[in-house]
Design an enzyme around this catalytic site. Structure first.
Site, PDB file in Angstrom:
ATOM      1  N   ARG A 150       5.798  -9.025   2.151  1.00 41.95           N
ATOM      2  CA  ARG A 150       4.978  -8.284   1.198  1.00 41.95           C
ATOM      3  C   ARG A 150       5.753  -7.974  -0.072  1.00 41.95           C
ATOM      4  O   ARG A 150       5.203  -7.365  -0.983  1.00 41.95           O
ATOM      5  CB  ARG A 150       4.604  -6.956   1.852  1.00 41.95           C
ATOM      6  CG  ARG A 150       3.128  -6.730   2.019  1.00 41.95           C
ATOM      7  CD  ARG A 150       3.015  -5.382   2.696  1.00 41.95           C
ATOM      8  NE  ARG A 150       1.701  -4.885   2.740  1.00 41.95           N
ATOM      9  CZ  ARG A 150       0.875  -5.038   3.773  1.00 41.95           C
ATOM     10  NH1 ARG A 150       1.224  -5.738   4.816  1.00 41.95           N
ATOM     11  NH2 ARG A 150      -0.303  -4.479   3.748  1.00 41.95           N
ATOM     12  N   LYS A 187      -7.525 -10.766   6.577  1.00 46.11           N
ATOM     13  CA  LYS A 187      -6.385 -11.457   7.201  1.00 46.11           C
ATOM     14  C   LYS A 187      -6.375 -11.243   8.720  1.00 46.11           C
ATOM     15  O   LYS A 187      -6.208 -12.186   9.495  1.00 46.11           O
ATOM     16  CB  LYS A 187      -5.061 -10.959   6.590  1.00 46.11           C
ATOM     17  CG  LYS A 187      -4.996 -11.153   5.073  1.00 46.11           C
ATOM     18  CD  LYS A 187      -3.687 -10.676   4.475  1.00 46.11           C
ATOM     19  CE  LYS A 187      -3.439  -9.184   4.593  1.00 46.11           C
ATOM     20  NZ  LYS A 187      -4.381  -8.337   3.828  1.00 46.11           N
ATOM     21  N   ARG A 234      -3.235   1.286  -2.350  1.00 44.10           N
ATOM     22  CA  ARG A 234      -2.849   0.005  -1.708  1.00 44.10           C
ATOM     23  C   ARG A 234      -3.084  -1.163  -2.659  1.00 44.10           C
ATOM     24  O   ARG A 234      -2.306  -2.118  -2.687  1.00 44.10           O
ATOM     25  CB  ARG A 234      -3.637  -0.181  -0.408  1.00 44.10           C
ATOM     26  CG  ARG A 234      -3.159   0.751   0.690  1.00 44.10           C
ATOM     27  CD  ARG A 234      -4.184   0.890   1.775  1.00 44.10           C
ATOM     28  NE  ARG A 234      -4.331  -0.313   2.577  1.00 44.10           N
ATOM     29  CZ  ARG A 234      -5.363  -0.536   3.379  1.00 44.10           C
ATOM     30  NH1 ARG A 234      -6.331   0.347   3.479  1.00 44.10           N
ATOM     31  NH2 ARG A 234      -5.416  -1.644   4.088  1.00 44.10           N
ATOM     32  N   ARG A 264     -14.791  -0.533   7.292  1.00 47.79           N
ATOM     33  CA  ARG A 264     -14.071  -1.029   8.486  1.00 47.79           C
ATOM     34  C   ARG A 264     -13.975   0.059   9.562  1.00 47.79           C
ATOM     35  O   ARG A 264     -13.737   1.218   9.289  1.00 47.79           O
ATOM     36  CB  ARG A 264     -12.664  -1.474   8.106  1.00 47.79           C
ATOM     37  CG  ARG A 264     -11.824  -1.840   9.335  1.00 47.79           C
ATOM     38  CD  ARG A 264     -10.579  -2.589   8.992  1.00 47.79           C
ATOM     39  NE  ARG A 264      -9.713  -1.891   8.079  1.00 47.79           N
ATOM     40  CZ  ARG A 264      -8.611  -2.428   7.546  1.00 47.79           C
ATOM     41  NH1 ARG A 264      -8.270  -3.665   7.834  1.00 47.79           N
ATOM     42  NH2 ARG A 264      -7.867  -1.740   6.722  1.00 47.79           N
ATOM     43  N   ARG A 294      -9.309   3.948   9.874  1.00 46.55           N
ATOM     44  CA  ARG A 294      -7.892   4.090   9.546  1.00 46.55           C
ATOM     45  C   ARG A 294      -7.702   5.127   8.438  1.00 46.55           C
ATOM     46  O   ARG A 294      -8.520   5.197   7.521  1.00 46.55           O
ATOM     47  CB  ARG A 294      -7.317   2.736   9.078  1.00 46.55           C
ATOM     48  CG  ARG A 294      -6.842   1.878  10.216  1.00 46.55           C
ATOM     49  CD  ARG A 294      -6.494   0.458   9.835  1.00 46.55           C
ATOM     50  NE  ARG A 294      -5.673   0.261   8.651  1.00 46.55           N
ATOM     51  CZ  ARG A 294      -5.189  -0.933   8.276  1.00 46.55           C
ATOM     52  NH1 ARG A 294      -5.448  -2.006   9.014  1.00 46.55           N
ATOM     53  NH2 ARG A 294      -4.476  -1.055   7.199  1.00 46.55           N
TER      54      ARG A 294
HETATM   55  P1  AP5 Z   1      -9.470  -7.108   8.031  1.00 45.88           P
HETATM   56  O1  AP5 Z   1      -9.467  -8.401   8.733  1.00 45.88           O
HETATM   57  O2  AP5 Z   1      -9.102  -5.880   8.800  1.00 45.88           O
HETATM   58  O3  AP5 Z   1      -8.604  -7.210   6.672  1.00 45.88           O
HETATM   59  P2  AP5 Z   1      -7.047  -7.307   6.452  1.00 45.88           P
HETATM   60  O4  AP5 Z   1      -6.831  -8.246   5.327  1.00 45.88           O
HETATM   61  O5  AP5 Z   1      -6.334  -7.586   7.743  1.00 45.88           O
HETATM   62  O6  AP5 Z   1      -6.784  -5.828   5.949  1.00 45.88           O
HETATM   63  P3  AP5 Z   1      -5.624  -4.797   6.245  1.00 45.88           P
HETATM   64  O7  AP5 Z   1      -6.109  -3.499   5.623  1.00 45.88           O
HETATM   65  O8  AP5 Z   1      -5.267  -4.722   7.691  1.00 45.88           O
HETATM   66  O9  AP5 Z   1      -4.480  -5.378   5.442  1.00 45.88           O
HETATM   67  P4  AP5 Z   1      -3.364  -4.650   4.835  1.00 45.88           P
HETATM   68  O10 AP5 Z   1      -2.526  -5.798   4.415  1.00 45.88           O
HETATM   69  O11 AP5 Z   1      -3.680  -3.674   3.773  1.00 45.88           O
HETATM   70  O12 AP5 Z   1      -2.840  -3.688   6.003  1.00 45.88           O
HETATM   71  P5  AP5 Z   1      -1.736  -3.877   7.131  1.00 45.88           P
HETATM   72  O13 AP5 Z   1      -2.326  -3.471   8.406  1.00 45.88           O
HETATM   73  O14 AP5 Z   1      -1.064  -5.200   7.012  1.00 45.88           O
HETATM   74  O15 AP5 Z   1     -10.934  -6.936   7.383  1.00 45.88           O
HETATM   75  C1  AP5 Z   1     -11.291  -5.786   6.630  1.00 45.88           C
HETATM   76  C2  AP5 Z   1     -12.791  -5.476   6.859  1.00 45.88           C
HETATM   77  O16 AP5 Z   1     -13.563  -6.558   6.326  1.00 45.88           O
HETATM   78  C3  AP5 Z   1     -13.179  -5.364   8.350  1.00 45.88           C
HETATM   79  O17 AP5 Z   1     -14.143  -4.360   8.477  1.00 45.88           O
HETATM   80  C4  AP5 Z   1     -13.793  -6.747   8.692  1.00 45.88           C
HETATM   81  O18 AP5 Z   1     -14.785  -6.655   9.690  1.00 45.88           O
HETATM   82  C5  AP5 Z   1     -14.379  -7.153   7.342  1.00 45.88           C
HETATM   83  N1  AP5 Z   1     -14.297  -8.603   7.138  1.00 45.88           N
HETATM   84  C6  AP5 Z   1     -13.220  -9.386   7.374  1.00 45.88           C
HETATM   85  N2  AP5 Z   1     -13.474 -10.663   7.052  1.00 45.88           N
HETATM   86  C7  AP5 Z   1     -14.770 -10.672   6.585  1.00 45.88           C
HETATM   87  C8  AP5 Z   1     -15.612 -11.701   6.075  1.00 45.88           C
HETATM   88  N3  AP5 Z   1     -15.180 -12.978   5.992  1.00 45.88           N
HETATM   89  N4  AP5 Z   1     -16.861 -11.374   5.674  1.00 45.88           N
HETATM   90  C9  AP5 Z   1     -17.297 -10.088   5.760  1.00 45.88           C
HETATM   91  N5  AP5 Z   1     -16.538  -9.059   6.226  1.00 45.88           N
HETATM   92  C10 AP5 Z   1     -15.281  -9.356   6.636  1.00 45.88           C
HETATM   93  O19 AP5 Z   1      -0.651  -2.801   6.662  1.00 45.88           O
HETATM   94  C11 AP5 Z   1      -0.912  -1.420   6.721  1.00 45.88           C
HETATM   95  C12 AP5 Z   1       0.280  -0.661   6.168  1.00 45.88           C
HETATM   96  O20 AP5 Z   1       1.467  -0.937   6.953  1.00 45.88           O
HETATM   97  C13 AP5 Z   1       0.688  -0.991   4.729  1.00 45.88           C
HETATM   98  O21 AP5 Z   1      -0.090  -0.299   3.775  1.00 45.88           O
HETATM   99  C14 AP5 Z   1       2.154  -0.538   4.742  1.00 45.88           C
HETATM  100  O22 AP5 Z   1       2.269   0.862   4.662  1.00 45.88           O
HETATM  101  C15 AP5 Z   1       2.625  -0.975   6.125  1.00 45.88           C
HETATM  102  N6  AP5 Z   1       3.157  -2.342   6.123  1.00 45.88           N
HETATM  103  C16 AP5 Z   1       2.633  -3.413   6.805  1.00 45.88           C
HETATM  104  N7  AP5 Z   1       3.362  -4.512   6.567  1.00 45.88           N
HETATM  105  C17 AP5 Z   1       4.364  -4.143   5.733  1.00 45.88           C
HETATM  106  C18 AP5 Z   1       5.424  -4.851   5.106  1.00 45.88           C
HETATM  107  N8  AP5 Z   1       5.595  -6.172   5.299  1.00 45.88           N
HETATM  108  N9  AP5 Z   1       6.267  -4.166   4.302  1.00 45.88           N
HETATM  109  C19 AP5 Z   1       6.123  -2.837   4.107  1.00 45.88           C
HETATM  110  N10 AP5 Z   1       5.122  -2.107   4.652  1.00 45.88           N
HETATM  111  C20 AP5 Z   1       4.243  -2.753   5.454  1.00 45.88           C
END
Ligand code: AP5
Length: 209
Positions: A88, A13, A166, A122, A155
């Site tokens: 979420r 994402k 997660r 990552r 991370r």
């Molecule tokens: P990446 O693009 O980083 O993936 P992502 O989907 O953004 O993953 P996140 O881990 O950031 O999502 P998340 O939803 O778990 O965490 P968030 O930060 O929102 O890609 C991942 C890897 O794959 C990278 O190495 C990239 O290079 C590779 N890649 C990407 N696309 C590719 C492709 N097409 N082909 C090959 N490789 C690829 O949230 C973190 C924490 O914050 C949560 O756990 C929670 O504690 C809190 N939080 C955030 N939002 C909320 C909410 N709304 N409510 C409550 N708690 C929340």
């Protein structure tokens, strides 16, 4: 254009949002990035959520909803935004429906095996949040950010135990949003397994259609 990116952790994402924001000329608003920036800066909010993020749990709805409400009130959201990581939970989606009209919810579809590979490989630039992968998108010099020259970090929630948690939280709390938005006719399913450029083309084509 107001867009939500939905999908399991590590589905790509953030990577897609970094490309799509330049195409649409709207800001990328990631709740995870906002929490991580608060943790880095040692704010009250950061202290409150640090343990939750490290374990892979969810920050309470009321805290997250207020933070997003504030962010969406900024001037730069006038022509739209890409919301990444919010909503979420169903209560977050209901709160968002009172703040904004959504054009589309992009649902990233990716297997658990691929999620684990992506998250465990990552690496991030600590100051800019630029995203790498040790296999699919490595930096020019191992372990070093291409632009700032800083050492890359992993991370806390990309460790195996937190990844497992997660995925469980995603299935219990977030996956029900697929049905919620399907009923509203907003969901666009996207195969997230090809390269980031191919995923970007699919998203742009789906948005145009
Ligand atoms: P990446 O693009 O980083 O993936 P992502 O989907 O953004 O993953 P996140 O881990 O950031 O999502 P998340 O939803 O778990 O965490 P968030 O930060 O929102 O890609 C991942 C890897 O794959 C990278 O190495 C990239 O290079 C590779 N890649 C990407 N696309 C590719 C492709 N097409 N082909 C090959 N490789 C690829 O949230 C973190 C924490 O914050 C949560 O756990 C929670 O504690 C809190 N939080 C955030 N939002 C909320 C909410 N709304 N409510 C409550 N708690 C929340």
């Amino acid at each position: 254009m107001n867009i939500v990116l939905l999908g399991p952790p590590g589905a790509g994402k953030g990577t897609l949002a970094a490309l799509l924001k330049n195409e649409l000329n709207v800001p990328h608003i990631s709740t995870g990035d906002i929490f991580r920036s608060n943790i880095k800066n040692g704010t009250e909010l950061g202290k409150k959520v640090q343990g939750i993020l490290a374990s892979g749990g969810l920050v309470p709805d009321e805290v997250t909803i207020e933070m997003v409400r504030d962010r969406l009130a900024s001037d730069d959201t006038a022509s739209g935004y890409i919301l990444d990581g919010f909503p979420r939970t169903i209560p977050q989606a209901e709160a968002l429906s009172e703040m904004a009209e959504l054009e589309a919810v992009i649902n990233f579809v990716l297997s658990d095996d691929e999620v684990v590979k992506r998250l465990s490989g990552r690496r991030l630039c600590p100051s800019t949040g630029r995203i790498y992968h040790i296999v699919s998108n490595p930096p020019k010099q191992e372990g070093i950010d291409d632009e700032t020259g800083e050492p890359l970090i992993q991370r806390d929630d990309d460790k195996p135990e937190a990844i497992r948690h997660r995925l469980e939280v995603y299935r219990a709390e977030t996956a029900p949003l697929i049905g919620y938005y399907k009923e509203k006719g907003k969901i666009i399913d996207i195969d997230a397994s090809p390269s980031p450029e191919t995923v970007l083309s699919s998203v742009i084509a789906a948005l145009k259609a």
